[in-house]
Write a protein that holds these residues in place. Structure first.
Motif: not given
Length: 201
Positions: A47, A49-51, A40-41, A44-45, A20
């Motif tokens: 790219k 990689n998040t746990y 988190h969003q 994610d946008r 991650y």
């Protein structure tokens, strides 16, 4: 058992085995439905990689899955909110995060969400009350002292405070810094003199 400091060769091997980019540590009841979800969003946008574990923890001990996720992350973002210190789960998670910072040279980014860094550093306000309750609850006072030392340490790291900004601006600042760190580390994983790169540059 004492853990020896990692050698430079072993540290370089760690960088090749990250699963991650980011591990998100947060107090669910404080920020799960708002700030942390939005952060988190945003990651994610980009790219990144998040746990993140949205499931509420059951029991007192941190799960093996979370320990492995922390060990496998390049960066840990710790969202320090009003009730963070009331969770032994969060405090144990934070101890593991700082352990990995020392051993694996992982980056730790504290985010002071609706709290002042001095509250965390000196365990004042809600943090002081939460730790006082834990001291009454646990017979092992040494563990409470370790939690205090951990909070003092994380509050001393360079991090993010909301200040006068809006929450979206705050999140974007965090995401920009994470993007910079992730991209920088990716470049560091490449050989110093990669074949064929110079002519293209």
């Amino acid at each position: 058992m004492a853990v020896q400091a990692a050698s430079s060769s072993s540290l370089s091997s760690f960088t090749r085995w990250w699963i991650y980019d980011v591990f998100l540590s947060f107090r669910g009841e404080d920020t799960c439905q708002n700030f942390t979800a939005h952060l988190h969003q945003a990651l994610d946008r980009k790219k990144i990689n998040t746990y993140i574990d949205y499931k509420l923890p059951r029991g007192e001990e941190i799960s093996e899955e979370l320990l492995k996720a922390i060990e496998s992350s390049r960066i840990s973002i710790v969202v320090l909110s009003k009730n963070y210190a009331s969770s032994t789960w969060c405090l144990d998670e934070l101890m593991k995060i700082l352990e990995c910072k020392k051993i694996k040279q992982q980056k730790v980014l504290p985010v002071f969400y609706d709290v002042n860094p001095t509250e965390v550093r000196h365990q004042r306000e809600g943090f002081g009350k939460a730790l006082a309750k834990l001291k009454e609850r646990f017979k092992d006072e040494s563990k409470v002292e370790r939690w205090k030392a951990t909070l003092t340490e994380v509050a001393g790291l360079s991090g993010f405070t909301l200040g006068d900004r809006t929450e979206p601006e705050f999140i974007q600042e965090i995401v920009r810094e994470v993007s910079r760190l992730v991209n920088h580390k990716y470049l560091n994983d490449v050989a110093k003199h990669p074949v064929g790169m110079e002519s293209r540059v």
